[in-house]
Scaffold this active site. Structure first.
Site, PDB file in Angstrom:
ATOM      1  N   TYR A 131       0.838  -1.204   0.000  1.00 57.67           N
ATOM      2  CA  TYR A 131       0.000   0.000   0.000  1.00 57.67           C
ATOM      3  C   TYR A 131       0.873   1.254   0.000  1.00 57.67           C
ATOM      4  O   TYR A 131       1.556   1.551   0.983  1.00 57.67           O
ATOM      5  CB  TYR A 131      -0.949   0.017   1.198  1.00 57.67           C
ATOM      6  CG  TYR A 131      -1.902  -1.159   1.233  1.00 57.67           C
ATOM      7  CD1 TYR A 131      -2.376  -1.739   0.058  1.00 57.67           C
ATOM      8  CD2 TYR A 131      -2.329  -1.696   2.434  1.00 57.67           C
ATOM      9  CE1 TYR A 131      -3.234  -2.820   0.082  1.00 57.67           C
ATOM     10  CE2 TYR A 131      -3.193  -2.781   2.471  1.00 57.67           C
ATOM     11  CZ  TYR A 131      -3.636  -3.340   1.286  1.00 57.67           C
ATOM     12  OH  TYR A 131      -4.486  -4.417   1.301  1.00 57.67           O
ATOM     13  N   HIS A 148      -0.148 -11.939   0.389  1.00 58.21           N
ATOM     14  CA  HIS A 148      -0.964 -10.883  -0.213  1.00 58.21           C
ATOM     15  C   HIS A 148      -1.320 -11.168  -1.679  1.00 58.21           C
ATOM     16  O   HIS A 148      -0.444 -11.229  -2.529  1.00 58.21           O
ATOM     17  CB  HIS A 148      -0.192  -9.550  -0.121  1.00 58.21           C
ATOM     18  CG  HIS A 148      -1.040  -8.348  -0.344  1.00 58.21           C
ATOM     19  ND1 HIS A 148      -0.582  -7.063  -0.164  1.00 58.21           N
ATOM     20  CD2 HIS A 148      -2.338  -8.210  -0.729  1.00 58.21           C
ATOM     21  CE1 HIS A 148      -1.548  -6.201  -0.420  1.00 58.21           C
ATOM     22  NE2 HIS A 148      -2.617  -6.873  -0.786  1.00 58.21           N
TER      23      HIS A 148
END
Ligand code: NAD
Length: 309
Positions: free
Chosen positions: A56, A120
């Site tokens: 992110y 992820h």
């Protein structure tokens, strides 16, 4: 705030939790001090679970979150981060990289351990090495005290289920699969319950589809999904209700889902979300909105390798 058991982990997580991706300016450029105030408002409001990733904002979200958590007693929050995704098309789930990755995340976050370490977006890579190489490496990090539990994240439910059927995992994180426009996660809930796997639901606002601001330009939904969600947004607006309220309350209304992550870097939004979380769902408005969204119900978009979705 309600607290629910996260599978068999023994953790009690707040039903509304905090997704830190906006701290990496994923949705819009953010003011760092506002982002930090948002984290503090979330914790003050009873949220005890925070999710982040090195992906992110390419480490920015973890860095800002680390600054926000400085001075907050470690027992006040449960923290999840991720390994394996480092750019839009940059994946490395090798044992060496994920081991180094967790060390780097711990340093950025300013903590000695995370509560959950997750692979992820596994749909982008072959799943066999995740099962036979990455997850064992994460279990070793667990043994070393760097993480308390191990999980996986993905959009396609099939990728999550395939790995969960073949490996021991503690949690799954599914996103955009339990919201007003898509409830397909529902079908897999009994499987995860039977196996004691904690269910983390993310993106109840469908990554912005169910907001008055609308989806960001990178949103992968097709035009029909976007337009139909906008119709629902406008319908709610005409009734004097923010669709984000309905969307949030719907996601929180399922007790089988331990927690629902909402992302925001705005202290006002987190305040609203906390207030909405304490109020019941308006079933009549929900039924009307379901009717509008019916033509696109459970419609998704392709992500990752074709055989993983
Ligand atoms: P979301 O559905 O929570 O939507 C976020 C958007 O909604 C942002 O633009 C935010 O500003 C806006 N918003 C939040 N509260 C609002 C309110 N009260 N009124 C109006 N707008 C509001 O999507 P998300 O942020 O993508 O998901 C939440 C979190 O879940 C992420 O931050 C991340 O931690 C996690 N997540 C993980 C994965 C993964 O692991 N693959 C994928 C998606 C999300």
């Amino acid at each position: 705030m309600q607290y629910r058991a996260l599978g068999s982990t023994g953790l009690q997580v707040s039903s509304l939790s905090y997704g830190a991706s906006p701290l990496g300016s994923v949705f819009r450029d953010i003011d760092k001090s506002q982002g930090i105030r948002t984290v503090h408002a979330a914790l003050d409001g009873g949220i005890n679970f925070i999710d982040v990733s090195p992906y992110y904002g390419l480490t920015k979200a973890e860095t800002v979150l680390g600054q926000a958590l400085k001075g907050v007693p470690r027992y006040k929050y449960l923290l999840a981060t991720k390994v394996g995704r480092y750019g839009e098309n940059e994946f490395d789930f090798s044992p060496q990289r994920v081991t180094r990755s967790l060390e780097e995340s711990l340093a950025r976050l300013g903590v000695d351990y995370v509560d959950i370490i997750q692979c992820h977006d596994i749909e982008f890579v072959p799943l066999d090495p995740i099962i036979h190489e990455t997850l064992p490496a994460l279990r070793q990090l667990q043994q070393a005290g760097k993480a308390r539990f191990v999980g996986i994240t993905a959009f396609p439910l099939r990728a999550l289920r395939t790995v969960a059927e073949q490996a021991s995992i503690d949690t799954i994180l599914s996103y955009c699969n339990f919201s007003l426009n898509n409830t397909s996660l529902q079908d897999d809930i009994p499987f995860y319950q039977q196996h004691g796997v904690g269910i983390i639901n993310a993106s109840p606002l469908s990554m912005g589809l169910l907001t008055t601001r609308g989806a960001p330009p990178w949103h992968p939904a097709d035009d029909q999904i976007k337009a139909t969600c906008q119709q629902a947004v406008q319908f709610c607006q005409a009734q004097g209700v923010d669709i984000a309220q309905l969307a949030l309350q719907f996601a929180l209304s399922n007790p089988a889902i331990a927690t629902t992550l909402v992302g925001t870097a705005s202290p006002e939004n987190i305040q609203k979300n906390l207030e909405w979380a304490a109020q019941p769902l308006d079933h009549s408005l929900f039924a009307q909105v379901q009717h509008i969204l019916e033509p696109i119900h459970n419609h998704t978009w392709p992500t990752g390798l074709p055989h993983n979705s």
